[in-house]
Scaffold this motif. Structure first.
Motif, PDB file in Angstrom:
ATOM      1  N   PRO A 257       1.019  -1.221   0.035  1.00  0.00           N
ATOM      2  CA  PRO A 257       0.063   0.152   0.158  1.00  0.00           C
ATOM      3  C   PRO A 257       0.842   1.129   0.134  1.00  0.00           C
ATOM      4  N   PHE A 258       0.380   2.145  -0.672  1.00  0.00           N
ATOM      5  CA  PHE A 258       1.183   3.660  -0.879  1.00  0.00           C
ATOM      6  C   PHE A 258       1.545   4.187   0.701  1.00  0.00           C
ATOM      7  N   PRO A 259       0.634   4.099   1.422  1.00  0.00           N
ATOM      8  CA  PRO A 259       0.844   4.834   2.751  1.00  0.00           C
ATOM      9  C   PRO A 259       1.694   4.194   3.628  1.00  0.00           C
ATOM     10  N   VAL A 260       1.850   2.685   3.337  1.00  0.00           N
ATOM     11  CA  VAL A 260       3.212   1.818   3.895  1.00  0.00           C
ATOM     12  C   VAL A 260       4.413   2.455   3.359  1.00  0.00           C
ATOM     13  N   LEU A 301      10.748   2.071  -3.961  1.00  0.00           N
ATOM     14  CA  LEU A 301       9.676   1.349  -3.166  1.00  0.00           C
ATOM     15  C   LEU A 301       8.453   2.406  -3.731  1.00  0.00           C
ATOM     16  N   LEU A 302       8.458   3.672  -3.636  1.00  0.00           N
ATOM     17  CA  LEU A 302       7.624   4.482  -3.818  1.00  0.00           C
ATOM     18  C   LEU A 302       6.946   4.203  -5.307  1.00  0.00           C
ATOM     19  N   ILE A 303       7.828   4.019  -6.232  1.00  0.00           N
ATOM     20  CA  ILE A 303       7.335   3.644  -7.694  1.00  0.00           C
ATOM     21  C   ILE A 303       6.847   2.388  -7.786  1.00  0.00           C
ATOM     22  N   LEU A 304       7.427   1.436  -6.940  1.00  0.00           N
ATOM     23  CA  LEU A 304       6.842  -0.020  -7.085  1.00  0.00           C
ATOM     24  C   LEU A 304       5.527   0.140  -6.622  1.00  0.00           C
ATOM     25  N   ARG A 309      -0.068  -0.418  -7.769  1.00  0.00           N
ATOM     26  CA  ARG A 309      -1.669  -0.037  -7.537  1.00  0.00           C
ATOM     27  C   ARG A 309      -2.232  -0.035  -8.706  1.00  0.00           C
ATOM     28  N   ASP A 310      -1.651   0.970  -9.741  1.00  0.00           N
ATOM     29  CA  ASP A 310      -2.242   1.188 -10.873  1.00  0.00           C
ATOM     30  C   ASP A 310      -2.661  -0.146 -11.783  1.00  0.00           C
ATOM     31  N   MET A 311      -1.604  -1.175 -11.619  1.00  0.00           N
ATOM     32  CA  MET A 311      -1.788  -2.172 -12.499  1.00  0.00           C
ATOM     33  C   MET A 311      -3.089  -3.088 -11.816  1.00  0.00           C
ATOM     34  N   ARG A 312      -3.498  -2.943 -10.566  1.00  0.00           N
ATOM     35  CA  ARG A 312      -4.316  -3.716  -9.869  1.00  0.00           C
ATOM     36  C   ARG A 312      -5.688  -2.920 -10.136  1.00  0.00           C
ATOM     37  N   GLY A 313      -5.619  -1.827 -10.587  1.00  0.00           N
ATOM     38  CA  GLY A 313      -6.699  -1.032 -10.736  1.00  0.00           C
ATOM     39  C   GLY A 313      -7.217  -0.177  -9.553  1.00  0.00           C
ATOM     40  N   SER A 316      -6.550   6.311  -7.093  1.00  0.00           N
ATOM     41  CA  SER A 316      -5.207   7.110  -6.819  1.00  0.00           C
ATOM     42  C   SER A 316      -5.405   8.398  -6.946  1.00  0.00           C
ATOM     43  N   LEU A 317      -5.136   9.386  -5.992  1.00  0.00           N
ATOM     44  CA  LEU A 317      -5.261  10.763  -6.408  1.00  0.00           C
ATOM     45  C   LEU A 317      -4.083  11.220  -7.316  1.00  0.00           C
TER      46      LEU A 317
END
Length: 392
Positions: A257-260, A301-304, A309-313, A316-317
């Motif tokens: 998750p992006f927050p993590v 890690l941020l880019i990953l 997340r985009d690949m899973r659909g 995202s703000l």
């Protein structure tokens, strides 16, 4: 000065992020006899993320005009260039299409970065150069046509002499580094395009270990090992981005998750900052020497996280229209904002002392820089890129 301090002093001074690519652009060479593969989907959130990296660099630059109480932490804004180098390797690999000729790839890279660079360089000359510069204005250099020509053709990044490295538009040393990446990317792609998840992750780990190991060896053997030029130093970040993209192209979708990911990034950045202030912290010297490699992993890690997340659909703000637009303008923003900032500084001077009231300066210069970058993008960068790229 300690060796660790000397190593840190050799890092690039206040800079802005280098040119990046739109995630949907196919830009890579591959075996001509291999049938075309299905184009991978856009990772639009990375465009929005580019803006925040550019803003981090801008926040650091502004400390030269209007310092804030946290100006020491904002020196890490220079690490935004590491983010962009990782992103460059990732995007080029993610959007790679077998069969694209090497010459076509080079023409498209030239169309992507050079026209806007040439226009911004012309503007920068009037701010950063004089026939007889005032010694009190340290950022203004004596006019030197030879040095400016090196900057124009993006060869100045191979010198470790600050007068040459930061010549012309001082931020454009990053474009010289990018030009080196572009020069060898088609051949790296040929050698790695059959790699899968394990191969991509091994590539990521290998370049970080090699880069960090060389710096540690250089620290202990300064007279026997050469100090490498910036394009070679920063290849660690670029190759790391290639490895990440290879792993995701294989179908890997890690649940991060992006927050993590952002929490890990923030904790890592603060650890670097704290160890820089307290040299007695265990491994402080090691962290100072391998700072770029540590930041490469953190930004990776941020880019990953964002790409997976985009690949899973997922929502995202970062894909919102305002952030995507700012991300598209980020290259022009990179090219022009330091020129605007230092032009203001020449006539106004530094707004001292460090105070939160200086945020009004941040707002004003940011608004002016965004307006200028939108103009440069719409009148120069985007139309000339389309014309010079040729048919897809």
């Amino acid at each position: 000065m300690t060796k660790a301090a000397e190593e840190k002093s050799q890092e690039p001074i206040a800079t802005a992020p280098p040119a990046q690519d739109e995630p949907a652009v196919p830009v890579v060479a591959g075996p001509a006899d291999e049938p075309p593969k299905k184009r991978l989907p856009r990772v639009e959130s990375l465009t929005g993320l580019r803006w925040w990296a550019a803003f981090f660099v801008f926040a650091h630059h502004m400390t030269n005009l209007a310092p804030l109480p946290i100006f020491k932490f904002l020196t890490y804004g220079t690490s935004g260039v590491t983010f962009f180098f990782v992103l460059s390797g990732f995007v080029l690999t993610w959007s790679a299409q077998p069969g694209t000729k090497v010459g076509t790839f080079y023409r498209r890279r030239f169309a992507r970065i050079w026209p806007a660079h040439a226009v911004a360089l012309l503007a920068a000359v009037f701010v950063f150069y004089r026939i007889h510069p005032d010694p009190a204005m340290s950022w203004i250099k004596p006019f030197d046509i030879g040095v400016l020509l090196l900057s124009l053709v993006l060869l100045h990044g191979w010198s470790n002499d600050p007068t040459i490295l930061y010549s012309g538009n001082p931020a454009s040393w990053t474009l010289s580094v990018e030009a080196f990446f572009y020069a060898y990317f088609p051949f790296v792609w040929r050698a790695t395009q059959r790699l899968k998840l394990a191969g991509g992750l091994i590539l990521c780990a290998s370049v970080v270990v090699i880069g960090a190991g060389y710096k540690l060896l250089l620290f202990h053997n300064p007279h026997t090992l050469p100090t490498l030029p910036q394009p070679v130093w920063h290849s660690v970040a670029f190759l790391f981005g290639i490895g990440l993209a290879i792993a995701l192209r294989s179908g890997w979708r890690p649940w991060l998750p992006f927050p993590v990911a952002f929490a890990i990034f923030a904790a890592g950045l603060y650890t670097l900052y704290y160890s820089g202030l307290h040299r007695t912290v265990p491994f402080a010297t090691t962290m100072a020497l391998t700072q770029k490699e540590i930041l490469t992993v953190l930004y990776g890690l941020l880019i990953l996280s964002v790409a997976a997340r985009d690949m899973r659909g997922g929502r995202s703000l970062l894909r919102s229209k305002p952030l995507v637009a700012l991300g598209q303008w980020s290259y022009s923003f990179y090219l022009i904002h330091a020129t605007i900032l230092y032009a203001i500084r020449e006539f106004h001077g530094v707004s001292a002392p460090a105070s939160w009231s200086n945020l009004t300066w941040y707002a004003g210069v940011l608004a002016l820089s965004i307006a200028a970058s939108a103009l440069l993008y719409k009148c120069v960068e985007h139309p000339l890129e389309k014309r010079l790229r040729g048919p897809r």
